[in-house]
Design a protein around this motif. Structure first.
Motif, PDB file in Angstrom:
ATOM      1  N   GLY A 194       0.796  -1.206   0.000  1.00  0.00           N
ATOM      2  CA  GLY A 194       0.000   0.000   0.000  1.00  0.00           C
ATOM      3  C   GLY A 194       0.830   1.258   0.000  1.00  0.00           C
ATOM      4  O   GLY A 194       1.971   1.277  -0.452  1.00  0.00           O
ATOM      5  N   THR A 195       0.250   2.312   0.548  1.00  0.00           N
ATOM      6  CA  THR A 195       0.862   3.635   0.501  1.00  0.00           C
ATOM      7  C   THR A 195       1.246   4.131   1.886  1.00  0.00           C
ATOM      8  O   THR A 195       0.658   3.726   2.899  1.00  0.00           O
ATOM      9  CB  THR A 195      -0.098   4.643  -0.140  1.00  0.00           C
ATOM     10  N   LYS A 196       2.239   5.015   1.894  1.00  0.00           N
ATOM     11  CA  LYS A 196       2.670   5.666   3.128  1.00  0.00           C
ATOM     12  C   LYS A 196       2.872   7.148   2.838  1.00  0.00           C
ATOM     13  O   LYS A 196       3.231   7.520   1.719  1.00  0.00           O
ATOM     14  CB  LYS A 196       3.975   5.061   3.648  1.00  0.00           C
ATOM     15  N   TYR A 197       2.662   7.957   3.865  1.00  0.00           N
ATOM     16  CA  TYR A 197       2.833   9.396   3.716  1.00  0.00           C
ATOM     17  C   TYR A 197       3.520   9.970   4.938  1.00  0.00           C
ATOM     18  O   TYR A 197       3.292   9.517   6.068  1.00  0.00           O
ATOM     19  CB  TYR A 197       1.479  10.090   3.553  1.00  0.00           C
ATOM     20  N   ALA A 198       4.312  11.000   4.719  1.00  0.00           N
ATOM     21  CA  ALA A 198       4.833  11.763   5.839  1.00  0.00           C
ATOM     22  C   ALA A 198       3.678  12.511   6.485  1.00  0.00           C
ATOM     23  O   ALA A 198       2.709  12.890   5.809  1.00  0.00           O
ATOM     24  CB  ALA A 198       5.888  12.754   5.344  1.00  0.00           C
ATOM     25  N   ASP A 199       3.774  12.720   7.773  1.00  0.00           N
ATOM     26  CA  ASP A 199       2.691  13.423   8.489  1.00  0.00           C
ATOM     27  C   ASP A 199       2.427  14.796   7.877  1.00  0.00           C
ATOM     28  O   ASP A 199       1.286  15.255   7.850  1.00  0.00           O
ATOM     29  CB  ASP A 199       3.052  13.568   9.961  1.00  0.00           C
ATOM     30  N   SER A 200       3.464  15.443   7.390  1.00  0.00           N
ATOM     31  CA  SER A 200       3.331  16.809   6.883  1.00  0.00           C
ATOM     32  C   SER A 200       2.516  16.896   5.595  1.00  0.00           C
ATOM     33  O   SER A 200       2.079  17.989   5.225  1.00  0.00           O
ATOM     34  CB  SER A 200       4.721  17.415   6.653  1.00  0.00           C
ATOM     35  N   VAL A 201       2.323  15.765   4.928  1.00  0.00           N
ATOM     36  CA  VAL A 201       1.600  15.811   3.655  1.00  0.00           C
ATOM     37  C   VAL A 201       0.315  14.988   3.680  1.00  0.00           C
ATOM     38  O   VAL A 201      -0.447  14.997   2.699  1.00  0.00           O
ATOM     39  CB  VAL A 201       2.484  15.341   2.481  1.00  0.00           C
ATOM     40  N   LYS A 202       0.057  14.292   4.764  1.00  0.00           N
ATOM     41  CA  LYS A 202      -1.155  13.473   4.850  1.00  0.00           C
ATOM     42  C   LYS A 202      -2.390  14.329   4.631  1.00  0.00           C
ATOM     43  O   LYS A 202      -2.516  15.417   5.199  1.00  0.00           O
ATOM     44  CB  LYS A 202      -1.227  12.782   6.209  1.00  0.00           C
ATOM     45  N   GLY A 203      -3.287  13.817   3.812  1.00  0.00           N
ATOM     46  CA  GLY A 203      -4.520  14.529   3.530  1.00  0.00           C
ATOM     47  C   GLY A 203      -4.399  15.534   2.404  1.00  0.00           C
ATOM     48  O   GLY A 203      -5.410  16.048   1.912  1.00  0.00           O
ATOM     49  N   ARG A 204      -3.166  15.825   1.985  1.00  0.00           N
ATOM     50  CA  ARG A 204      -2.963  16.790   0.896  1.00  0.00           C
ATOM     51  C   ARG A 204      -2.359  16.136  -0.342  1.00  0.00           C
ATOM     52  O   ARG A 204      -2.626  16.552  -1.462  1.00  0.00           O
ATOM     53  CB  ARG A 204      -2.030  17.912   1.352  1.00  0.00           C
ATOM     54  N   PHE A 205      -1.502  15.152  -0.135  1.00  0.00           N
ATOM     55  CA  PHE A 205      -0.828  14.478  -1.247  1.00  0.00           C
ATOM     56  C   PHE A 205      -1.416  13.083  -1.428  1.00  0.00           C
ATOM     57  O   PHE A 205      -1.860  12.445  -0.468  1.00  0.00           O
ATOM     58  CB  PHE A 205       0.671  14.338  -0.958  1.00  0.00           C
ATOM     59  N   ALA A 206      -1.392  12.608  -2.669  1.00  0.00           N
ATOM     60  CA  ALA A 206      -1.861  11.255  -2.962  1.00  0.00           C
ATOM     61  C   ALA A 206      -0.934  10.627  -3.997  1.00  0.00           C
ATOM     62  O   ALA A 206      -0.656  11.229  -5.036  1.00  0.00           O
ATOM     63  CB  ALA A 206      -3.290  11.279  -3.479  1.00  0.00           C
ATOM     64  N   ILE A 207      -0.473   9.423  -3.701  1.00  0.00           N
ATOM     65  CA  ILE A 207       0.418   8.707  -4.611  1.00  0.00           C
ATOM     66  C   ILE A 207      -0.348   7.570  -5.271  1.00  0.00           C
ATOM     67  O   ILE A 207      -1.203   6.940  -4.650  1.00  0.00           O
ATOM     68  CB  ILE A 207       1.659   8.174  -3.844  1.00  0.00           C
ATOM     69  N   ARG A 208      -0.078   7.362  -6.542  1.00  0.00           N
ATOM     70  CA  ARG A 208      -0.719   6.242  -7.227  1.00  0.00           C
ATOM     71  C   ARG A 208       0.230   5.691  -8.277  1.00  0.00           C
ATOM     72  O   ARG A 208       1.080   6.399  -8.808  1.00  0.00           O
ATOM     73  CB  ARG A 208      -2.050   6.661  -7.857  1.00  0.00           C
ATOM     74  N   ARG A 209       0.033   4.426  -8.551  1.00  0.00           N
ATOM     75  CA  ARG A 209       0.890   3.726  -9.512  1.00  0.00           C
ATOM     76  C   ARG A 209       0.030   3.308 -10.697  1.00  0.00           C
ATOM     77  O   ARG A 209      -1.000   2.648 -10.512  1.00  0.00           O
ATOM     78  CB  ARG A 209       1.526   2.497  -8.853  1.00  0.00           C
ATOM     79  N   GLU A 210       0.452   3.666 -11.876  1.00  0.00           N
ATOM     80  CA  GLU A 210      -0.245   3.300 -13.100  1.00  0.00           C
ATOM     81  C   GLU A 210       0.665   2.364 -13.888  1.00  0.00           C
ATOM     82  O   GLU A 210       1.554   2.812 -14.621  1.00  0.00           O
ATOM     83  CB  GLU A 210      -0.597   4.540 -13.925  1.00  0.00           C
ATOM     84  N   ASN A 211       0.454   1.074 -13.735  1.00  0.00           N
ATOM     85  CA  ASN A 211       1.357   0.105 -14.359  1.00  0.00           C
ATOM     86  C   ASN A 211       1.336   0.179 -15.884  1.00  0.00           C
ATOM     87  O   ASN A 211       2.375   0.016 -16.536  1.00  0.00           O
ATOM     88  CB  ASN A 211       1.019  -1.306 -13.900  1.00  0.00           C
ATOM     89  N   ALA A 212       0.163   0.435 -16.457  1.00  0.00           N
ATOM     90  CA  ALA A 212       0.074   0.509 -17.917  1.00  0.00           C
ATOM     91  C   ALA A 212       0.905   1.673 -18.455  1.00  0.00           C
ATOM     92  O   ALA A 212       1.423   1.610 -19.574  1.00  0.00           O
ATOM     93  CB  ALA A 212      -1.372   0.650 -18.346  1.00  0.00           C
ATOM     94  N   GLU A 213       1.046   2.707 -17.653  1.00  0.00           N
ATOM     95  CA  GLU A 213       1.825   3.873 -18.058  1.00  0.00           C
ATOM     96  C   GLU A 213       3.254   3.819 -17.536  1.00  0.00           C
ATOM     97  O   GLU A 213       4.050   4.705 -17.838  1.00  0.00           O
ATOM     98  CB  GLU A 213       1.137   5.144 -17.561  1.00  0.00           C
TER      99      GLU A 213
END
Length: 121
Positions: free
Chosen positions: A56-75
């Motif tokens: 899954g995903t992990k975030y630094a506390d300073s960016v939680k709720g503002r940043f979102a990471i996603r992986r697009e394997n086809a791309e």
């Protein structure tokens, strides 16, 4: 060697958004986790976010709720969506990938050259 290419940086005003991209080409299927780090002038490089197959995903506390990471394997790309940016987010953003497939490179880490994000108040 794995070539890691970041893009999407730029200059925005506080409250704005940017989407960073991390592309790693033909070897993408063997790369996990994929992480974003950032380094502001005069500061240490710090973890921002990561995405790992099966974990899954992990975030630094300073960016939680503002940043979102996603992986697009086809791309063959990992994206970092950054919203509600503040001047404190100003930094060079780097993508880090880890080779997890068996073989010579197993466990090897590769970094990109970075993409600059500047947020003005």
């Amino acid at each position: 060697e794995v070539q890691v290419l970041e893009s999407g940086g730029g200059s925005v005003q506080a409250g704005g958004s940017l989407t960073l991209s991390c592309a790693a080409g033909e070897y993408f299927a063997c790369l996990s986790p994929v992480s974003w780090y950032r380094q502001a002038p005069g500061k240490e490089r710090e973890f921002v976010s990561s995405i790992e197959e099966g974990t899954g995903t992990k975030y630094a506390d300073s960016v939680k709720g503002r940043f979102a990471i996603r992986r697009e394997n086809a791309e063959k790309t990992v994206y970092l969506q950054m919203n509600s940016l503040t001047p404190e987010d100003t930094a060079m953003y780097y993508c880090k990938v880890v080779w997890f497939c068996p073989g010579w490179w197993s466990g090897s880490i590769f970094w990109g050259q970075g993409t600059q994000v500047t947020v003005s108040s």
